[in-house]
Design a protein around this motif. Structure first.
Motif, PDB file in Angstrom:
ATOM      1  N   ALA A 132       0.808  -1.215   0.000  1.00 23.60           N
ATOM      2  CA  ALA A 132       0.000   0.000   0.000  1.00 23.60           C
ATOM      3  C   ALA A 132       0.842   1.267   0.000  1.00 23.60           C
ATOM      4  CB  ALA A 132      -0.939   0.002   1.198  1.00 23.60           C
ATOM      5  N   GLY A 133       2.144   1.122   0.279  1.00 22.45           N
ATOM      6  CA  GLY A 133       3.017   2.286   0.244  1.00 22.45           C
ATOM      7  C   GLY A 133       3.445   2.821   1.593  1.00 22.45           C
ATOM      8  N   ALA A 134       3.158   2.080   2.679  1.00 22.80           N
ATOM      9  CA  ALA A 134       3.629   2.503   3.997  1.00 22.80           C
ATOM     10  C   ALA A 134       5.151   2.562   3.991  1.00 22.80           C
ATOM     11  CB  ALA A 134       3.132   1.540   5.067  1.00 22.80           C
ATOM     12  N   PHE A 135       5.718   3.510   4.746  1.00 28.16           N
ATOM     13  CA  PHE A 135       7.175   3.661   4.732  1.00 28.16           C
ATOM     14  C   PHE A 135       7.856   2.839   5.814  1.00 28.16           C
ATOM     15  CE2 PHE A 135       5.848   6.956   7.692  1.00 28.16           C
ATOM     16  CZ  PHE A 135       6.832   6.970   8.668  1.00 28.16           C
ATOM     17  N   ALA A 136       7.068   2.273   6.749  1.00 24.94           N
ATOM     18  CA  ALA A 136       7.621   1.442   7.815  1.00 24.94           C
ATOM     19  C   ALA A 136       6.461   0.762   8.542  1.00 24.94           C
ATOM     20  CB  ALA A 136       8.447   2.274   8.804  1.00 24.94           C
ATOM     21  N   VAL A 137       6.802  -0.213   9.390  1.00 23.11           N
ATOM     22  CA  VAL A 137       5.770  -0.911  10.152  1.00 23.11           C
ATOM     23  C   VAL A 137       6.294  -1.232  11.543  1.00 23.11           C
ATOM     24  CG1 VAL A 137       6.478  -3.144   9.162  1.00 23.11           C
ATOM     25  CG2 VAL A 137       4.238  -2.927  10.245  1.00 23.11           C
ATOM     26  N   GLU A 160      11.449 -10.340   5.022  1.00 19.85           N
ATOM     27  CA  GLU A 160      10.505 -10.554   3.922  1.00 19.85           C
ATOM     28  C   GLU A 160       9.930  -9.267   3.340  1.00 19.85           C
ATOM     29  OE1 GLU A 160       9.533 -13.359   2.306  1.00 19.85           O
ATOM     30  OE2 GLU A 160      11.160 -14.376   3.370  1.00 19.85           O
ATOM     31  N   VAL A 161      10.110  -8.137   4.010  1.00 19.00           N
ATOM     32  CA  VAL A 161       9.571  -6.884   3.482  1.00 19.00           C
ATOM     33  C   VAL A 161      10.703  -5.902   3.217  1.00 19.00           C
ATOM     34  CG1 VAL A 161       7.325  -7.155   4.594  1.00 19.00           C
ATOM     35  CG2 VAL A 161       9.147  -5.914   5.788  1.00 19.00           C
ATOM     36  N   SER A 162      10.470  -4.993   2.291  1.00 14.88           N
ATOM     37  CA  SER A 162      11.503  -4.024   1.904  1.00 14.88           C
ATOM     38  C   SER A 162      11.449  -2.760   2.743  1.00 14.88           C
ATOM     39  CB  SER A 162      11.333  -3.660   0.427  1.00 14.88           C
ATOM     40  OG  SER A 162      10.074  -3.019   0.207  1.00 14.88           O
ATOM     41  N   ILE A 163      10.378  -2.611   3.549  1.00 15.12           N
ATOM     42  CA  ILE A 163      10.260  -1.417   4.387  1.00 15.12           C
ATOM     43  C   ILE A 163      10.801  -1.717   5.788  1.00 15.12           C
ATOM     44  CG2 ILE A 163       8.326  -0.447   3.105  1.00 15.12           C
ATOM     45  CD1 ILE A 163       6.434  -1.567   5.227  1.00 15.12           C
ATOM     46  N   PRO A 164      11.263  -0.690   6.512  1.00 12.68           N
ATOM     47  CA  PRO A 164      11.816  -0.913   7.847  1.00 12.68           C
ATOM     48  C   PRO A 164      10.767  -1.431   8.833  1.00 12.68           C
ATOM     49  CG  PRO A 164      12.472   1.232   6.996  1.00 12.68           C
ATOM     50  CD  PRO A 164      11.413   0.715   6.077  1.00 12.68           C
ATOM     51  N   THR A 165      11.229  -2.270   9.739  1.00 15.05           N
ATOM     52  CA  THR A 165      10.400  -2.739  10.843  1.00 15.05           C
ATOM     53  C   THR A 165      10.902  -2.090  12.127  1.00 15.05           C
ATOM     54  OG1 THR A 165      11.857  -4.657  11.142  1.00 15.05           O
ATOM     55  CG2 THR A 165       9.897  -4.958   9.762  1.00 15.05           C
ATOM     56  N   ILE A 166       9.969  -1.556  12.895  1.00 18.19           N
ATOM     57  CA  ILE A 166      10.302  -0.909  14.172  1.00 18.19           C
ATOM     58  C   ILE A 166       9.745  -1.790  15.280  1.00 18.19           C
ATOM     59  CG2 ILE A 166      10.223   1.210  15.521  1.00 18.19           C
ATOM     60  CD1 ILE A 166      11.419   1.632  12.765  1.00 18.19           C
TER      61      ILE A 166
END
Length: 283
Positions: free
Chosen positions: A173-178, A194-200
């Motif tokens: 969906a385009g979120a920049f992080a999760v 597994e995801v290209s966005i940062p995990t916090i």
């Protein structure tokens, strides 16, 4: 524009650990920004640590806007992230958009939404509008009633699948992080890979791209903290002693002492002025 942007946060994945901490007022945000924290987060946890509620479900949009505005005034460098509180986006995409706009207009650089796949369309809509979004899966406190309380997530295959599907939906969906909250570390590691966005992570182990903690837990404001929080200070004891000392010194007359107040050096001058004033007001 502040120095730390959603684009910069995305680019930090795999290169530099991301730091994030909650702040709910001007002085706290000022210090967090000065300390070099990457993301200053106005979380709905304020319902519990600021207003004394048992959960986050009673936090209103008005409260979030109020606290976001105060934090945004203080932060010059870090990214300011604001929580979408319970019931501010679940009813409809239109209502979610309207409330996200309110937080951006209050000074936030991005908003955070609890949940993943269920809100993919909303996240996509906000991103297309130009509103950066951070997602949140694992333990989602706004849904603690359905989850059966505040408990660690990822113990079953079904939970692992749900967490991973949420993260991938947010990425899509385009979120920049999760945010991954109170999730078994192995599961958080899998999602991170597994995801290209940062995990916090919060209570989700070391194999994520960044960490977030609550201001009051880091500083030891309250006697009890969540099991995953590390205390970096014990301000509860420091503040309590300072207040006790203040109370004692006032009671005994020790405060204020000479360096804390000013008086007439020429007492005759003061007495003359006082007599003149008393004569006028007693006419």
């Amino acid at each position: 524009m502040r120095e730390v942007t959603p684009k910069k946060i995305r680019e930090m994945k795999g290169r530099e650990k991301i730091t994030m901490i909650t702040a709910y007022d001007y002085p706290s945000a000022l210090l967090a920004d000065k300390a070099g924290i990457d993301i200053v987060f106005v979380g709905d946890s304020l319902g519990m640590v600021v207003y004394g509620d048992e959960n986050t479900l009673n936090v209103t949009m008005e409260q979030m806007v109020f606290h976001t505005r105060a934090v945004a005034k203080a932060v010059k460098r870090a990214l300011v992230l604001a929580d979408m509180p319970f019931s501010s986006y679940e009813v409809s995409i239109e209502e979610g958009v309207r409330n996200a706009v309110r937080l951006i207009q209050a000074g936030a650089d991005a908003v955070k939404i609890e949940g993943g796949a269920d809100y993919e369309k909303l996240v996509k809509k906000l991103v297309r509008m130009g509103i950066p979004v951070m997602g949140h899966t694992g333990l989602t406190p706004q849904r603690y009633l359905r989850l059966g309380g505040y408990r660690i997530m990822g113990e079953t295959e079904e939970e692992i699948e749900e967490i991973l599907r949420d993260a991938k939906a947010l990425e899509r969906a385009g979120a920049f992080a999760v945010v991954l909250e109170f999730t078994l570390a192995d599961v958080a590691k899998l999602v991170t890979e597994e995801v290209s966005i940062p995990t916090i992570g919060i209570g989700s182990g070391p194999w994520v791209d960044g960490q977030v903690l609550v201001w009051h837990d880091v500083l030891g404001i309250y006697e009890n903290s969540p099991p995953f929080a590390k205390r970096y200070a014990n301000l509860n004891g420091v503040i309590l002693k300072a207040l006790q000392d203040y109370n004692r010194e006032v009671k005994t007359g020790e405060f204020p002492s000479g360096e804390h107040y000013w008086e007439y050096q020429d007492k005759e001058e003061f007495n003359r002025k006082a007599r003149n004033v008393l004569e006028r007001i007693n006419l």
